[in-house]
Design a protein around this motif. Structure first.
Motif, PDB file in Angstrom:
ATOM      1  N   THR A 181     -33.718  -7.480 -33.278  1.00  0.00           N
ATOM      2  CA  THR A 181     -32.918  -7.323 -33.095  1.00  0.00           C
ATOM      3  C   THR A 181     -32.181  -6.054 -33.490  1.00  0.00           C
ATOM      4  O   THR A 181     -32.664  -5.263 -33.898  1.00  0.00           O
ATOM      5  CB  THR A 181     -32.886  -7.958 -34.951  1.00  0.00           C
ATOM      6  N   GLN A 182     -31.344  -6.347 -31.737  1.00  0.00           N
ATOM      7  CA  GLN A 182     -30.480  -5.014 -31.961  1.00  0.00           C
ATOM      8  C   GLN A 182     -29.358  -5.099 -32.153  1.00  0.00           C
ATOM      9  O   GLN A 182     -28.820  -6.636 -32.586  1.00  0.00           O
ATOM     10  CB  GLN A 182     -30.834  -4.561 -30.116  1.00  0.00           C
ATOM     11  N   VAL A 183     -28.525  -3.839 -32.519  1.00  0.00           N
ATOM     12  CA  VAL A 183     -27.551  -3.823 -32.938  1.00  0.00           C
ATOM     13  C   VAL A 183     -26.704  -2.878 -31.920  1.00  0.00           C
ATOM     14  O   VAL A 183     -27.400  -1.713 -31.621  1.00  0.00           O
ATOM     15  CB  VAL A 183     -27.175  -3.474 -34.101  1.00  0.00           C
ATOM     16  N   LEU A 184     -25.624  -2.844 -31.337  1.00  0.00           N
ATOM     17  CA  LEU A 184     -25.171  -2.724 -30.108  1.00  0.00           C
ATOM     18  C   LEU A 184     -23.685  -2.398 -30.251  1.00  0.00           C
ATOM     19  O   LEU A 184     -23.279  -3.243 -31.240  1.00  0.00           O
ATOM     20  CB  LEU A 184     -25.277  -3.078 -28.670  1.00  0.00           C
ATOM     21  N   ALA A 185     -22.863  -1.186 -29.831  1.00  0.00           N
ATOM     22  CA  ALA A 185     -21.912  -0.881 -29.859  1.00  0.00           C
ATOM     23  C   ALA A 185     -21.071  -1.422 -28.359  1.00  0.00           C
ATOM     24  O   ALA A 185     -21.251  -0.568 -27.669  1.00  0.00           O
ATOM     25  CB  ALA A 185     -21.354   0.559 -30.388  1.00  0.00           C
ATOM     26  N   GLU A 186     -20.647  -2.298 -28.498  1.00  0.00           N
ATOM     27  CA  GLU A 186     -19.921  -2.832 -28.057  1.00  0.00           C
ATOM     28  C   GLU A 186     -18.114  -2.408 -27.140  1.00  0.00           C
ATOM     29  O   GLU A 186     -17.150  -2.007 -27.987  1.00  0.00           O
ATOM     30  CB  GLU A 186     -19.216  -3.995 -26.486  1.00  0.00           C
TER      31      GLU A 186
END
Length: 292
Positions: free
Chosen positions: A158-163
């Motif tokens: 499960t990734q966390v990205l900054a958009e």
């Protein structure tokens, strides 16, 4: 006569004692020398035995040292075993990247019809004033920057990205401006009010949680994000900026290597009208992304 006999007897006795002494002395000397030789031999044997015992003890010590390796030797052995495991593990080819750039487009809807200083007039009847539509089209683009692959150790795959994203929405390109609001002296007499383009620029920043990391189809959600809306025309109070929150969700499918397509839906909440202009609404559409 008697005296001679006595002398003869003394002579015989002396000779006898002399011969006995001569016979006894070599035997005594020989016996004493043998004892000395035996004692010396015994001492040498004892010394040799002590040396052999010392050598045996040293040999046993060396064998014990070889049987129980030192801490450094154990570390070297563990490192060698780890390297062998790494070499024998199957190599997983990475055919995509976590960072992406994407381009969006689709349908937008506003919860309230837009107005503004160029459209709205408090002295003209409402029916005589033009208004923009509540529906619009939008285009936009953005970046995703990978932060973690497992939610900092809490969820696998499960990734966390900054958009970071911007989008342009247009609610009408030829909305008739209100002549009295624009120029009550010249344009009303001429009967030529200017047309107004009702649009909105939105800039957002948000965390994006993306599931199923190794799958070609990957759903994602934006639990909450920050949005800044720049409106045109300005509100009746000449306000052009309206901040708010954003929520969203979607999914994308990897077509080939770093190229993928997806769909998303987002809702923008600003908490009501800002100086008469409400920018609450949603967008729904598709996008194409490229990993880098």
């Amino acid at each position: 006569m008697t005296f001679k006999k006595t002398q003869t007897g003394c002579a015989i006795a002396a000779a006898t004692l002399t011969m006995a002494g001569a016979l006894v002395s070599p035997q005594a000397l020989a016996h004493s020398k043998a004892e000395r030789i035996a004692e010396a031999t015994s001492s040498k044997v004892d010394a040799l035995e002590a040396q052999l015992q010392a050598m045996q003890a040293e040999l046993n010590s060396l064998r014990a040292a070889q049987g129980a390796p030192s801490a450094d030797a154990q570390k070297v052995q563990e490192l060698d075993e780890w390297m062998q495991q790494v070499k024998s593990a199957p190599v997983k080819a990475q055919d995509h990247h976590d960072n992406t750039i994407f381009f969006r487009g689709g349908f937008a809807h506003s919860d309230q019809a837009r107005n503004g200083v160029s459209i709205q007039s408090d002295v003209v009847p409402v029916g005589a004033q033009d208004q923009s539509d509540t529906d619009a089209w939008y285009i936009g683009a953005g970046f995703d920057f990978g932060l973690t692959d497992d939610v900092w150790g809490m969820m696998d795959n499960t990734q966390v990205l900054a958009e970071l994203m911007f989008e342009y929405k247009e609610f009408g390109g030829h909305v008739q401006g209100n002549a009295i609001a624009q120029d009550p002296t010249g344009l009303v007499a001429a009967g030529t009010p200017r047309s107004v383009t009702v649009n909105q620029l939105t800039i957002t920043a948000a965390p994006k949680i993306k599931f199923m990391k190794d799958s070609p189809l990957r759903p994602w959600i934006i639990p909450i994000g920050l949005g800044l809306h720049v409106i045109s025309p300005p509100s009746e109070s000449i306000t052009v900026l309206n901040p708010g929150l954003m929520f969203g969700g979607g999914a994308d499918y990897r077509l080939w290597k770093d190229i993928f397509i997806g769909v998303d839906a987002r809702y923008h909440l600003t908490g009501g009208a800002s100086d008469g202009v409400n920018t609450d609404g949603y967008t729904a559409g598709g996008y194409i992304g490229i990993g880098f």
